[in-house]
Scaffold this active site. Structure first.
Site, mmCIF file in Angstrom:
data_model
loop_
_atom_site.group_PDB
_atom_site.id
_atom_site.type_symbol
_atom_site.label_atom_id
_atom_site.label_comp_id
_atom_site.label_asym_id
_atom_site.label_seq_id
_atom_site.Cartn_x
_atom_site.Cartn_y
_atom_site.Cartn_z
ATOM 1 C CG HIS A 174 4.693 -1.453 -2.174
ATOM 2 N ND1 HIS A 174 4.410 -1.083 -0.880
ATOM 3 C CD2 HIS A 174 5.853 -2.161 -2.114
ATOM 4 C CE1 HIS A 174 5.364 -1.523 -0.066
ATOM 5 N NE2 HIS A 174 6.250 -2.199 -0.806
ATOM 6 C CB SER A 301 -21.929 -1.495 -19.757
ATOM 7 O OG SER A 301 -22.648 -0.297 -19.567
ATOM 8 C CE LYS A 307 -16.563 -0.887 -18.756
ATOM 9 N NZ LYS A 307 -17.285 -0.172 -17.699
ATOM 10 C CD GLU A 314 -16.412 -5.978 -11.628
ATOM 11 O OE1 GLU A 314 -16.873 -4.943 -11.127
ATOM 12 O OE2 GLU A 314 -16.581 -6.282 -12.820
#
Ligand code: ARG
Length: 481
Positions: A174, A301, A307, A314
């Site tokens: 979980h 970024s 970043k 992804e």
């Protein structure tokens, strides 16, 4: 690679009079309307079957020679001609003609232009069995290449586990901290998943590896073809060397199960890769901070200078969407389709190609990325030392003293609540506090919080114990070498 053909110079409504494909010869008065050619062509994507189309034609020609349809010199001229066309395609010098619809007609038409005997090549063959053959030959090679990439990813996972064999992290259910595991155990879970993918692909390979040529358009041929010879020349044989031929001509030209099976195995592989990618993304976040991905395998970024994004992971996660979509497209394409070949089937290729390309590229880039990942040992150790991870061990301690597990679960639950209220970790409770909840606890109770001993105890087959994980790492190292 050959260039995409320059498509459709013709305007709508214009007829392609002088560019009529041989499939229309005799029966039709002229070429198709330009928009029809544009709508029906497949050369813009099926050109990539050229290598296998040529290979299949060579085997077919050999067989035609054996049964006396071709003379020896005709066969040689055809083989030479096909070889030359193949070299030109490879060099990007072949001009694909959209008005010739597909890869099969393009190659055959060009061959016949150069070699008169080329006009005999299509004897007892239809594009229906030809395209089924080409796809099977192509997919066979793709599966082999994909299996190689999967093995390489498995090796990357094993190496990362071996290099960090002593690193412990929390295992999660979980997405909540559950119990401690070796990082290697977590990584080996993916190795197991990928191994099942390999098994599925091999299984799929056995049904891809069956020769459909000789099925003709739908009903075979009245000519005495030697189907077994073609199959032998093209290596359609099982592990024992027994030649594999399709056994029903109608099934053979209408069947795309092999493509569905590959896309299904590919979809599950993509799902596995997406889960691995998700773990990498989580682990690379400041919140987890378990790993650092090398700069070369991350992106920045355009706005936020600080970043460093895990875009590879992804995209690997995202690409599973199209691979799942490809499977659904193929199933939908086949649903309710009447026997046998229908032009609908031309729509199978882009979906199949896309799945093959996507899963192979994703598998490859993920293994490269994993080889460029560093484990943040301090952050892993800090997370794994959370004593709450060993709450179940404390319940097991009570079970060993004879307490029913349900009661032990309740007692430890009460201790967790007590520790939380007192604002201290579970292993900081005093013996008096433990015994206040239940008198069964002895002096040795707090000993269960020793992580090293705790890990040494988990040695069931498949458990994340110290010895067991070492054993599994060694097994995989051996198996993948
Ligand atoms: N381009 C076609 C396909 O991919 C080849 C088979 C065409 N057969 C036919 N009867 N028109 O399905």
């Amino acid at each position: 690679m050959p260039l995409r053909p320059c498509l459709f110079a013709l305007k709508t409504g214009q007829r392609m009079k002088n560019k009529s494909p041989v499939s229309r010869s005799g029966r039709f008065t002229g070429g198709p309307a330009a928009e029809v050619a544009q709508f029906t062509e497949s050369i813009s994507f099926d050109w990539r079957l050229w290598r296998h189309d040529i290979l299949g034609s060579m085997a077919h020609a050999e067989m035609l020679r054996k049964i006396g349809v071709l003379q020896k010199n005709e066969l040689h001229a055809i083989i030479r001609g096909l070889n030359k066309i193949g070299l030109e395609i490879r060099a990007g010098k072949f001009r694909w003609k959209p008005e010739l619809e597909d890869v099969h007609m393009n190659i055959e038409a060009e061959l016949t232009k150069r070699v008169p005997a080329g006009a005999k090549l299509h004897t007892a063959r239809s594009r229906n069995d030809q395209v089924a053959l080409d796809m099977r030959l192509w997919l066979r090679d793709e599966i082999t290449l994909l299996l190689g990439e999967i093995a390489s990813l498995q090796r990357a996972l094993v190496s990362l586990g071996e290099k960090n064999a002593d690193v412990l992290i929390p295992g999660y259910t979980h997405l909540q901290r559950a119990q401690p595991v070796y990082l290697a155990h977590h990584l080996l879970a993916y190795v197991e998943m990928l191994e099942r993918d390999c098994e599925r692909l091999w299984d799929c390979h056995s049904r891809v590896n069956v020769c459909p040529l000789g099925s003709g358009a739908i009903a075979g041929s009245t000519l005495p073809l030697d189907r077994a010879l073609v199959a032998k020349l093209l290596d359609f044989a099982d592990a024992s060397g027994k030649v594999q031929l399709t056994q029903n001509s109608m099934d053979a030209v209408g069947d795309r199960d092999f493509a569905v099976e590959f896309c299904a195995a590919g979809a599950l592989l993509a799902v596995h890769l997406s889960r691995l990618a998700e773990d990498v993304i989580l682990w690379a976040s400041a919140e987890f901070n378990f790993i650092k991905i090398a700069d070369a395998y991350t992106t920045g970024s355009s706005l936020m200078p600080q970043k460093k994004n895990p875009d590879i992971a992804e995209l690997a996660r995202g690409k599973s969407a199209r691979v799942i979509g490809n499977l659904v497209s193929l199933l939908t394409l086949l649903k309710g389709l009447p026997m046998t070949y229908n032009r609908d089937l031309q729509e199978d290729k882009e979906r199949l190609f896309d799945t093959a390309d996507t899963v192979r590229a994703t598998t490859r880039i993920l293994s490269a990325m994993l080889r460029n990942v560093k484990i943040n040992r301090a952050a892993c150790a800090a997370a794994a030392s959370d004593p709450a991870l060993l709450a179940t061990d404390l319940a097991d301690y009570l079970v060993k003293k004879g307490m029913p597990f349900r009661q032990a679960h309740h007692v430890v639950g009460a201790l967790v609540a007590l520790a939380e209220k007192a604002g201290k970790p579970l292993n900081q409770l005093t013996l008096a506090e433990l015994q206040g909840v239940n008198p069964t606890f002895g002096r040795d109770a707090l000993g269960v919080f020793n992580l090293k001993t705790a890990m040494a105890k988990r040695n069931l087959t498949g458990a994340p114990g110290t010895k067991e994980v070492a054993k599994q790492l060694a097994r995989w190292r051996e198996q993948l070498s």
